[in-house]
Design an enzyme around this catalytic site. Structure first.
Site, mmCIF file in Angstrom:
data_model
loop_
_atom_site.group_PDB
_atom_site.id
_atom_site.type_symbol
_atom_site.label_atom_id
_atom_site.label_comp_id
_atom_site.label_asym_id
_atom_site.label_seq_id
_atom_site.Cartn_x
_atom_site.Cartn_y
_atom_site.Cartn_z
ATOM 1 N N ASP A 34 0.805 -1.225 0.000
ATOM 2 C CA ASP A 34 0.000 0.000 0.000
ATOM 3 C C ASP A 34 0.835 1.272 0.000
ATOM 4 O O ASP A 34 0.392 2.305 0.492
ATOM 5 C CB ASP A 34 -0.942 0.001 1.210
ATOM 6 C CG ASP A 34 -0.174 -0.035 2.527
ATOM 7 O OD1 ASP A 34 -0.588 0.651 3.486
ATOM 8 O OD2 ASP A 34 0.838 -0.754 2.614
ATOM 9 N N LYS A 147 -6.489 -0.524 6.820
ATOM 10 C CA LYS A 147 -5.269 -0.307 7.585
ATOM 11 C C LYS A 147 -5.106 1.189 7.835
ATOM 12 O O LYS A 147 -5.428 2.005 6.969
ATOM 13 C CB LYS A 147 -4.063 -0.845 6.821
ATOM 14 C CG LYS A 147 -2.740 -0.637 7.569
ATOM 15 C CD LYS A 147 -1.620 -0.417 6.587
ATOM 16 C CE LYS A 147 -0.830 0.835 6.942
ATOM 17 N NZ LYS A 147 0.228 1.096 5.979
ATOM 18 N N GLU A 188 -2.621 0.030 13.616
ATOM 19 C CA GLU A 188 -1.155 0.132 13.547
ATOM 20 C C GLU A 188 -0.616 1.330 14.326
ATOM 21 O O GLU A 188 -0.570 2.453 13.815
ATOM 22 C CB GLU A 188 -0.707 0.235 12.075
ATOM 23 C CG GLU A 188 0.812 0.344 11.932
ATOM 24 C CD GLU A 188 1.303 0.385 10.484
ATOM 25 O OE1 GLU A 188 0.465 0.246 9.575
ATOM 26 O OE2 GLU A 188 2.518 0.565 10.286
ATOM 27 N N GLU A 190 2.558 2.592 15.166
ATOM 28 C CA GLU A 190 3.990 2.370 14.986
ATOM 29 C C GLU A 190 4.829 3.313 15.842
ATOM 30 O O GLU A 190 4.664 4.535 15.794
ATOM 31 C CB GLU A 190 4.400 2.549 13.515
ATOM 32 C CG GLU A 190 5.930 2.483 13.351
ATOM 33 C CD GLU A 190 6.444 2.403 11.934
ATOM 34 O OE1 GLU A 190 5.633 2.575 10.997
ATOM 35 O OE2 GLU A 190 7.658 2.166 11.767
ATOM 36 N N LYS A 230 -1.098 -4.316 14.208
ATOM 37 C CA LYS A 230 0.151 -4.225 13.437
ATOM 38 C C LYS A 230 1.116 -3.323 14.213
ATOM 39 O O LYS A 230 1.166 -2.107 13.996
ATOM 40 C CB LYS A 230 -0.111 -3.673 12.025
ATOM 41 C CG LYS A 230 1.171 -3.538 11.186
ATOM 42 C CD LYS A 230 0.848 -3.311 9.700
ATOM 43 C CE LYS A 230 2.130 -2.953 8.917
ATOM 44 N NZ LYS A 230 1.930 -2.995 7.450
ATOM 45 N N SER A 301 3.294 -8.342 8.486
ATOM 46 C CA SER A 301 2.646 -7.475 7.513
ATOM 47 C C SER A 301 3.782 -6.626 6.962
ATOM 48 O O SER A 301 4.058 -5.522 7.439
ATOM 49 C CB SER A 301 1.570 -6.591 8.156
ATOM 50 O OG SER A 301 1.041 -5.695 7.187
ATOM 51 N N TYR A 364 12.714 -8.414 32.023
ATOM 52 C CA TYR A 364 11.912 -7.622 31.095
ATOM 53 C C TYR A 364 10.702 -6.999 31.782
ATOM 54 O O TYR A 364 10.447 -7.290 32.923
ATOM 55 C CB TYR A 364 11.463 -8.518 29.918
ATOM 56 C CG TYR A 364 12.638 -8.931 29.055
ATOM 57 C CD1 TYR A 364 13.357 -10.085 29.357
ATOM 58 C CD2 TYR A 364 13.057 -8.142 28.013
ATOM 59 C CE1 TYR A 364 14.460 -10.433 28.602
ATOM 60 C CE2 TYR A 364 14.159 -8.500 27.244
ATOM 61 C CZ TYR A 364 14.857 -9.645 27.548
ATOM 62 O OH TYR A 364 15.951 -9.996 26.811
#
Lengths: 364, 364
Positions: A34, A147, A188, A190, A230, A301, A364
């Site tokens: 995309d 998306k 998503e 990010e 995502k 993805s 962690y």
């Protein structure tokens, strides 16, 4: 607050859930094809190809006319608006070409970033205006998922509370609107890999961001079983002097997801960010080899990490079509194996090394 | 927001995580024996026994003298403050009797509900003052986990946004303080079963409450792997005219948890609310045979549902002590089986009939 006004009927929920399950069915991930016109320009420039509509069409045709067996590793393809309405050399629309291989068609829905005034260069995402109508039209034209990419960055003062909350909120609005129109929303958020922060810092920020995202999705009555996530993998910043192994990345990433992503979410499809093709596959593989329980599929993805070799093989020449397709098929197959933790990287021993690192997860 | 100031060291995290896992080890649950003095008054009143410190001591002795059969089905016991410092007839401290059976000792640390002004009779829970010092002392005196109960109710206009937010916040503060003192916090946001609302309403409210709880825990930097959740099962209100099967209750409960409780939480230990002993066991069993994927242990933290038969067998008579203990052991074993999905009920229905009712999860 106490009365439910159901956003979706059971039939709508089932349809969304079925689509999501098909996309992340065992061993399958997503081809993110995309790239906007501008981003495609960057890609084509690197192989000295002119950024024309025909060249963009030609390259996508190479990918989408791959042999149908690509559907063993590819469950979904994300398209840009222009591409959804393009056709192959025989006049077949791309959505049809993709769907006849049993692959689900998706569409990028956001309209890029917009600045958040008063912040240190942070952004939110636009694209909500008329989104319902656009979704309805895309659904008619063959898309079954959407998306939307929100962007956050790590510096000594970011991401700020506002950026986290605002991006989480727009993601939730987008997700809600998609579902109303039968599209599965890929969410998503990010967090860019730019910076010199270490792995722990990325993990901390990712946990905070994902907690905010899922609170927002809950507030907006989004049906989680009909969504996909995502996210970025948890990694050190690009200029971090310290180096980490694939196991470090895997443990940090899965720990983060276990702390924030409800089990109802069917799949997590990582973005590749700045990773090379091989790095993206090795890291995904390491995650799937971990013995930590994973209630969601962990898959890919990928944009660049699936297409870089294909682009380099093509270099704009029609006679290179087969070579380019082979390069793409290979990466797809490798990532399909990585989804199952079965990618054997030449020269490396695996499970024993991975197992012994599990005990360090308390750090962690 | 972007920098982590670690709340716990790796060693502290490991200790908390180990304690939590021991409590909810497969087939094990919790005996909630933390009834306050006032609460015990009601229980003893029902069997015609005077509410004296000695009678309370004698009664808890009945429970704590259970033989080694309870080792495989009881992972933890929650004490009230008074009980922590009581002893058996032979002078053995109760805390030691429990620990000698390999069972983890817990302590109720909240100080009851107080009204939230401006709401429709809603409450928050007090007990934060000096909580850190109290936790440190309890840890020295043998406790490794704690419990704090918040209460919400469903009516036409409750729970309100304030009640949800305030109770979630106070639970998170309590949890944070516990962990600083090596104590695993059991987080209990009980939504009362009072009312005529149906199953769906309870599910909706439970999802909203749990989403708020986990956002608050994230905001307060609580280490989820070192916590346990003690929620209500999702059930209709007591005066709801519609009847539901254990499978419907199980599906609604597990769906709600899958949408809100991060997989990092090691165990969910249900409260029994107003359920009878058998009802609480049957429902827990159905929850553990539900076909949805469940990433946390799903077990019990029962008070009445473990003690009702024992209390009525005892009736304050020393001669009945052994028989009363036996009643308790029986219920403990039944619930241990239910926690594994292996309890076949008191003979009324078969597992197969139950299975067929697990359909249409998209209706939840």
């Amino acid at each position: 607050m106490t009365h439910q006004f159901p956003a979706l009927s059971p039939e709508q929920k089932k349809a969304l859930s079925d689509i999501a399950q098909r996309i992340v069915a065992s061993g399958k991930g997503i081809l993110a094809a995309d790239e906007s016109v501008g981003t495609m320009g960057n890609r084509l420039q690197r192989i000295n190809v002119e950024n024309t509509e025909e060249n963009r069409r030609a390259f996508r045709e190479i990918l989408f006319s791959s042999d149908a067996s690509i559907n063993q590793s590819i469950g979904g393809v994300i398209l840009f608006h222009e591409t959804l309405y393009q056709k192959d050399s025989n006049g077949k629309p791309f959505p049809a070409l993709i769907k006849e291989k049993g692959i689900v068609v998706g569409i990028k829905l956001d309209k890029g970033t917009a600045p958040l005034a008063g912040t240190n260069g942070e952004t939110t995402i636009q694209g909500l205006d008329g989104l319902a109508e656009r979704c309805a039209q895309y659904k008619k034209d063959g898309a079954d998922f959407g998306k939307w990419r929100a962007v956050l960055k790590i510096t000594s003062t970011t991401p700020s509370q506002l950026a986290i909350q605002e991006n989480a909120n727009t993601l939730a609005r987008y997700a809600s609107i998609c579902q109303q129109n039968g599209l599965v929303p890929i969410v998503e958020p990010e967090i860019l890999p730019d910076g010199d922060h270490d792995l722990q810092r990325c993990q901390y920020v990712t946990e905070k961001v994902l907690a905010a995202v899922y609170k927002a999705l809950n507030d907006h009555h989004v049906y989680l079983e009909g969504t996909l996530l995502k996210p970025n993998m948890v990694m050190a910043g690009h200029s971090c002097p310290k180096k980490y192994t694939a196991q470090d990345v895997a443990i940090a990433t899965v720990t983060t997801l276990l702390r924030t992503v409800p089990a109802a979410v069917p799949g997590i499809c990582f973005l590749s960010g700045g990773q090379s093709e091989e790095e993206a596959s090795v890291n995904l593989n390491a995650m799937n080899q971990l013995s930590l329980p994973k209630p969601w599929k962990l898959t890919f993805s990928y944009g660049r990490a699936l297409q870089a070799s294909a682009l380099a093989a093509w270099v704009g020449k029609n006679e290179n079509k087969k070579a380019a397709q082979e390069a793409f098929r290979k990466r797809a197959q490798i990532n399909g194996l990585a989804c199952r933790g079965q990618y054997v990287v030449a020269g490396k021993t695996d499970t024993a090394a991975t197992q012994s690192l599990f005990t360090a997860s308390y750090t962690y | 927001m972007t920098h982590q100031y670690p709340a716990l060291t790796a060693e502290q995290k490991k200790e908390l995580s180990d304690i939590a896992l021991r409590i909810v080890a497969p087939g094990k649950g919790i005996l909630a024996a933390d009834e306050s003095v006032g609460h015990m008054a009601k229980r003893l009143n029902q069997i015609g026994v005077e509410n004296t410190e000695e009678n309370r001591r004698l009664y808890r002795q009945i429970l704590f003298s259970a033989d080694s059969r309870v080792k495989k089905c009881i992972g933890g016991v929650i004490f009230f403050h008074e009980t922590m410092y009581q002893k058996a007839d032979d002078g053995t401290p109760f805390v030691q009797m429990i620990k000698d059976k390999g069972i983890v000792v817990g302590i109720k640390v909240d100080k009851g509900v107080v009204p939230l002004a401006g709401t429709d009779g809603e409450t928050t829970t007090q007990g934060l003052d000096g909580l850190s010092e109290r936790c440190a002392q309890y840890k020295k005196d043998g406790a490794d986990f704690a419990k704090w109960r918040c209460v919400l109710k469903i009516s036409d206009n409750t729970p309100s946004a304030l009640a949800i937010m305030e109770n979630a916040n106070v639970l998170a503060r309590y949890a944070s303080i516990c962990q600083q003192n090596g104590i695993v916090p059991i987080v209990e946001p009980e939504i009362l079963p009072d009312g005529d609302h149906d199953l769906k309403r309870c599910q909706y409210v439970t999802e909203k409450v749990l989403a708020a709880v986990y956002k608050a825990l994230s905001d307060h930097h609580v280490y989820l792997e070192g916590t346990l959740l003690k929620p209500n099962m999702v059930t209709p209100g007591h005066s709801c005219p519609t009847k539901y099967s254990p499978e419907e209750i199980a599906m609604a409960t597990v769906t709600a948890l899958r949408r809100t409780v991060p997989p990092a939480v090691p165990g969910v230990t249900f409260l029994s609310g107003g359920q009878s002993e058998e009802e609480a066991s049957i429902n827990l069993n159905a929850i553990n045979t539900c076909p949805l994927m469940r990433p946390w242990a799903l077990t019990f933290s029962y008070g009445r549902a473990l003690q009702a038969s024992a209390l009525s067998a005892w009736r304050g008579q020393q001669d009945n002590a052994t028989a009363a203990t036996e009643e308790f052991v029986k219920r403990a074993e039944v619930n241990g089986l239910a926690a594994l999905g292996k309890y076949e009920g008191s003979g009324d229905d078969s597992g197969a009939a139950g299975q067929s009712l697990y359909v249409a999860n998209h209706a939840y």
